[in-house]
Design a protein around this motif. Sequence first.
Motif, PDB file in Angstrom:
ATOM      1  N   THR A  92     -48.285   6.301 -11.929  1.00  0.00           N
ATOM      2  CA  THR A  92     -47.679   7.165 -12.930  1.00  0.00           C
ATOM      3  C   THR A  92     -46.172   7.002 -12.857  1.00  0.00           C
ATOM      4  O   THR A  92     -45.659   6.137 -12.144  1.00  0.00           O
ATOM      5  N   ALA A  93     -45.438   7.836 -13.607  1.00  0.00           N
ATOM      6  CA  ALA A  93     -43.976   7.883 -13.528  1.00  0.00           C
ATOM      7  C   ALA A  93     -43.541   9.267 -14.038  1.00  0.00           C
ATOM      8  O   ALA A  93     -44.373  10.158 -14.211  1.00  0.00           O
ATOM      9  N   CYS A  94     -42.258   9.435 -14.268  1.00  0.00           N
ATOM     10  CA  CYS A  94     -41.691  10.765 -14.531  1.00  0.00           C
ATOM     11  C   CYS A  94     -41.359  10.948 -16.011  1.00  0.00           C
ATOM     12  O   CYS A  94     -40.533  10.214 -16.570  1.00  0.00           O
ATOM     13  N   ALA A  95     -41.974  11.964 -16.619  1.00  0.00           N
ATOM     14  CA  ALA A  95     -41.729  12.239 -18.036  1.00  0.00           C
ATOM     15  C   ALA A  95     -40.286  12.643 -18.298  1.00  0.00           C
ATOM     16  O   ALA A  95     -39.776  12.444 -19.402  1.00  0.00           O
ATOM     17  N   ALA A  96     -39.600  13.187 -17.297  1.00  0.00           N
ATOM     18  CA  ALA A  96     -38.204  13.585 -17.491  1.00  0.00           C
ATOM     19  C   ALA A  96     -37.317  12.380 -17.807  1.00  0.00           C
ATOM     20  O   ALA A  96     -36.283  12.523 -18.464  1.00  0.00           O
ATOM     21  N   LEU A  97     -37.719  11.188 -17.345  1.00  0.00           N
ATOM     22  CA  LEU A  97     -36.928   9.976 -17.583  1.00  0.00           C
ATOM     23  C   LEU A  97     -37.492   9.127 -18.713  1.00  0.00           C
ATOM     24  O   LEU A  97     -36.757   8.335 -19.308  1.00  0.00           O
ATOM     25  N   CYS A  98     -38.781   9.268 -18.975  1.00  0.00           N
ATOM     26  CA  CYS A  98     -39.408   8.464 -20.038  1.00  0.00           C
ATOM     27  C   CYS A  98     -40.636   9.216 -20.550  1.00  0.00           C
ATOM     28  O   CYS A  98     -41.600   9.398 -19.804  1.00  0.00           O
ATOM     29  N   GLN A  99     -40.584   9.659 -21.792  1.00  0.00           N
ATOM     30  CA  GLN A  99     -41.716  10.383 -22.361  1.00  0.00           C
ATOM     31  C   GLN A  99     -42.868   9.415 -22.644  1.00  0.00           C
ATOM     32  O   GLN A  99     -42.732   8.494 -23.442  1.00  0.00           O
ATOM     33  N   HIS A 100     -43.952   9.625 -21.946  1.00  0.00           N
ATOM     34  CA  HIS A 100     -45.145   8.789 -22.117  1.00  0.00           C
ATOM     35  C   HIS A 100     -46.327   9.660 -21.740  1.00  0.00           C
ATOM     36  O   HIS A 100     -46.257  10.424 -20.767  1.00  0.00           O
ATOM     37  N   PRO A 101     -47.442   9.589 -22.462  1.00  0.00           N
ATOM     38  CA  PRO A 101     -48.574  10.475 -22.155  1.00  0.00           C
ATOM     39  C   PRO A 101     -49.140  10.297 -20.751  1.00  0.00           C
ATOM     40  O   PRO A 101     -49.807  11.215 -20.236  1.00  0.00           O
ATOM     41  N   ARG A 102     -48.863   9.181 -20.118  1.00  0.00           N
ATOM     42  CA  ARG A 102     -49.373   8.926 -18.769  1.00  0.00           C
ATOM     43  C   ARG A 102     -48.434   9.417 -17.662  1.00  0.00           C
ATOM     44  O   ARG A 102     -48.760   9.349 -16.484  1.00  0.00           O
ATOM     45  N   ASN A 103     -47.253   9.874 -18.049  1.00  0.00           N
ATOM     46  CA  ASN A 103     -46.283  10.317 -17.049  1.00  0.00           C
ATOM     47  C   ASN A 103     -46.429  11.800 -16.732  1.00  0.00           C
ATOM     48  O   ASN A 103     -46.925  12.577 -17.540  1.00  0.00           O
ATOM     49  N   LEU A 104     -45.954  12.181 -15.551  1.00  0.00           N
ATOM     50  CA  LEU A 104     -46.009  13.564 -15.099  1.00  0.00           C
ATOM     51  C   LEU A 104     -44.715  14.284 -15.461  1.00  0.00           C
ATOM     52  O   LEU A 104     -43.617  13.781 -15.179  1.00  0.00           O
ATOM     53  N   ASP A 105     -44.841  15.470 -16.071  1.00  0.00           N
ATOM     54  CA  ASP A 105     -43.638  16.254 -16.322  1.00  0.00           C
ATOM     55  C   ASP A 105     -43.272  17.012 -15.042  1.00  0.00           C
ATOM     56  O   ASP A 105     -43.998  16.965 -14.037  1.00  0.00           O
ATOM     57  N   ASP A 106     -42.153  17.703 -15.076  1.00  0.00           N
ATOM     58  CA  ASP A 106     -41.673  18.354 -13.851  1.00  0.00           C
ATOM     59  C   ASP A 106     -42.618  19.456 -13.374  1.00  0.00           C
ATOM     60  O   ASP A 106     -42.745  19.685 -12.161  1.00  0.00           O
ATOM     61  N   GLU A 107     -43.290  20.128 -14.302  1.00  0.00           N
ATOM     62  CA  GLU A 107     -44.258  21.153 -13.894  1.00  0.00           C
ATOM     63  C   GLU A 107     -45.415  20.515 -13.118  1.00  0.00           C
ATOM     64  O   GLU A 107     -45.895  21.070 -12.124  1.00  0.00           O
ATOM     65  N   GLN A 108     -45.855  19.338 -13.567  1.00  0.00           N
ATOM     66  CA  GLN A 108     -46.920  18.633 -12.845  1.00  0.00           C
ATOM     67  C   GLN A 108     -46.436  18.140 -11.483  1.00  0.00           C
ATOM     68  O   GLN A 108     -47.169  18.223 -10.489  1.00  0.00           O
ATOM     69  N   LEU A 109     -45.213  17.626 -11.446  1.00  0.00           N
ATOM     70  CA  LEU A 109     -44.654  17.212 -10.154  1.00  0.00           C
ATOM     71  C   LEU A 109     -44.581  18.403  -9.198  1.00  0.00           C
ATOM     72  O   LEU A 109     -44.921  18.281  -8.013  1.00  0.00           O
ATOM     73  N   ASP A 110     -44.159  19.551  -9.710  1.00  0.00           N
ATOM     74  CA  ASP A 110     -44.094  20.746  -8.865  1.00  0.00           C
ATOM     75  C   ASP A 110     -45.469  21.101  -8.302  1.00  0.00           C
ATOM     76  O   ASP A 110     -45.595  21.541  -7.154  1.00  0.00           O
ATOM     77  N   MET A 111     -46.518  20.917  -9.119  1.00  0.00           N
ATOM     78  CA  MET A 111     -47.869  21.192  -8.649  1.00  0.00           C
ATOM     79  C   MET A 111     -48.262  20.230  -7.529  1.00  0.00           C
ATOM     80  O   MET A 111     -48.897  20.635  -6.535  1.00  0.00           O
ATOM     81  N   ILE A 112     -47.875  18.967  -7.673  1.00  0.00           N
ATOM     82  CA  ILE A 112     -48.146  17.990  -6.610  1.00  0.00           C
ATOM     83  C   ILE A 112     -47.553  18.485  -5.294  1.00  0.00           C
ATOM     84  O   ILE A 112     -48.205  18.446  -4.236  1.00  0.00           O
ATOM     85  N   ARG A 113     -46.318  18.949  -5.354  1.00  0.00           N
ATOM     86  CA  ARG A 113     -45.688  19.467  -4.131  1.00  0.00           C
ATOM     87  C   ARG A 113     -46.428  20.702  -3.619  1.00  0.00           C
ATOM     88  O   ARG A 113     -46.669  20.831  -2.415  1.00  0.00           O
ATOM     89  N   ARG A 114     -46.789  21.599  -4.523  1.00  0.00           N
ATOM     90  CA  ARG A 114     -47.398  22.864  -4.111  1.00  0.00           C
ATOM     91  C   ARG A 114     -48.705  22.648  -3.364  1.00  0.00           C
ATOM     92  O   ARG A 114     -48.999  23.382  -2.418  1.00  0.00           O
ATOM     93  N   VAL A 115     -49.485  21.639  -3.780  1.00  0.00           N
ATOM     94  CA  VAL A 115     -50.777  21.413  -3.121  1.00  0.00           C
ATOM     95  C   VAL A 115     -50.695  20.346  -2.028  1.00  0.00           C
ATOM     96  O   VAL A 115     -51.703  19.998  -1.430  1.00  0.00           O
ATOM     97  N   GLY A 116     -49.482  19.829  -1.774  1.00  0.00           N
ATOM     98  CA  GLY A 116     -49.322  18.844  -0.705  1.00  0.00           C
ATOM     99  C   GLY A 116     -49.736  17.436  -1.074  1.00  0.00           C
ATOM    100  O   GLY A 116     -50.018  16.613  -0.200  1.00  0.00           O
ATOM    101  N   GLY A 117     -49.786  17.150  -2.375  1.00  0.00           N
ATOM    102  CA  GLY A 117     -50.259  15.842  -2.833  1.00  0.00           C
ATOM    103  C   GLY A 117     -49.177  14.786  -2.876  1.00  0.00           C
ATOM    104  O   GLY A 117     -48.094  14.932  -2.289  1.00  0.00           O
ATOM    105  N   VAL A 118     -49.483  13.690  -3.602  1.00  0.00           N
ATOM    106  CA  VAL A 118     -48.541  12.578  -3.697  1.00  0.00           C
ATOM    107  C   VAL A 118     -48.626  11.952  -5.082  1.00  0.00           C
ATOM    108  O   VAL A 118     -49.708  11.819  -5.655  1.00  0.00           O
ATOM    109  N   ALA A 119     -47.448  11.630  -5.643  1.00  0.00           N
ATOM    110  CA  ALA A 119     -47.339  10.936  -6.925  1.00  0.00           C
ATOM    111  C   ALA A 119     -46.795   9.541  -6.667  1.00  0.00           C
ATOM    112  O   ALA A 119     -45.706   9.391  -6.112  1.00  0.00           O
ATOM    113  N   GLN A 120     -47.563   8.538  -7.056  1.00  0.00           N
ATOM    114  CA  GLN A 120     -47.194   7.138  -6.814  1.00  0.00           C
ATOM    115  C   GLN A 120     -46.529   6.573  -8.076  1.00  0.00           C
ATOM    116  O   GLN A 120     -47.174   6.385  -9.101  1.00  0.00           O
ATOM    117  N   ILE A 121     -45.244   6.293  -7.985  1.00  0.00           N
ATOM    118  CA  ILE A 121     -44.496   5.729  -9.122  1.00  0.00           C
ATOM    119  C   ILE A 121     -44.874   4.267  -9.276  1.00  0.00           C
ATOM    120  O   ILE A 121     -44.853   3.496  -8.308  1.00  0.00           O
TER     121      ILE A 121
END
Length: 328
Positions: free
Chosen positions: A202-231
């Motif tokens: 995936t990648a970051c919607a804040a830098l590039c709007q794409h339906p496959r990217n994670l927005d900051d709210e989704q990134l925050d959820m990754i942190r909250r549950v202890g997960g990982v987002a692979q750019i």
Amino acid sequence: MKPLVLDTHIDIRWPETPDWRADTKQCVDLPKMVAGGMSAAVFIAYVGQGQRDLAGHAAAAQRAEAMLRHIRARPEGAQARFCATPDEVEAAFAQGVPAVLSAVENGYAMGTDLGRIALWRKLGAIYLTLTHDGHNALADSARPRKNLGDAESEHGGLSALGRTAVAEMNRAGLMIDCAHVSKPGMMQAAELSRVPIAVTHTACAALCQHPRNLDDEQLDMIRRVGGVAQITAVASFLKSPGANGVSQATVADLVDHVDHAVRRIGLDHVGISSDFDGGGAVLGWANAAETPNITAELVRRGYGEREIGLLWSGNFLRVWRQVLRGAG
């Protein structure tokens, strides 16, 4: 510096699969892995979305399981090792032996048969990507397939079966991958899972709007549950198209997304993948042999040895261990 470099998402050609032990036209083969210091690679049993009927599901399951068996057999006759646990990956790295791993992409291959989850784990798969492009029986996709009759949303995220599948994946020790999943589905899976989730490419919607990217709210959820987002190294995820309608991205663009995710949710929840041979390739990292260019860019931006180790493998291995510890 020689980090354990684990690329978490690499496609293979199927069923006409070149001999990966030789130098091929593929972005990833064993010679390129060795040349680029790629310590471990998750090769994908990918199943495209099809008709959701008994015949379609049966064909998809047959394809996925044949691919998993093929990937498991890849090290035969090669200086490589199939690994199904983090300890095995680290042992192979310590001995200088490339590690081969496997995963299933698209829960469509499951149909409605939850028993396939334990079977895939038994065959060595480390994660299941819940959807691909197109809704399936488990969840809504971030990219519906109108040619298959998809509405914008079918389940409102996860279906009832998808919620049960999350619990079964937790029980079986199969990591939940929410790449390709709609935002509601990803958020629900993160909330429901007893163990952290991953988003493997995936990648970051804040830098590039794409339906496959994670927005900051989704990134925050990754942190909250202890997960990982692979750019990942998919150009259209990293940069908006130019005047010609084509996205052109570089190693620096990829690391821009790493930087954003690290600033937003912390170093411990970010990783790197390529999606090679599935659409991934940027200028400077177009195949496995060019992998050192990513590390060099991280060094240039001030990341140290420990941080680079976490980005390349440490964070993903930590999540994977938590998934295995939570099984049963």
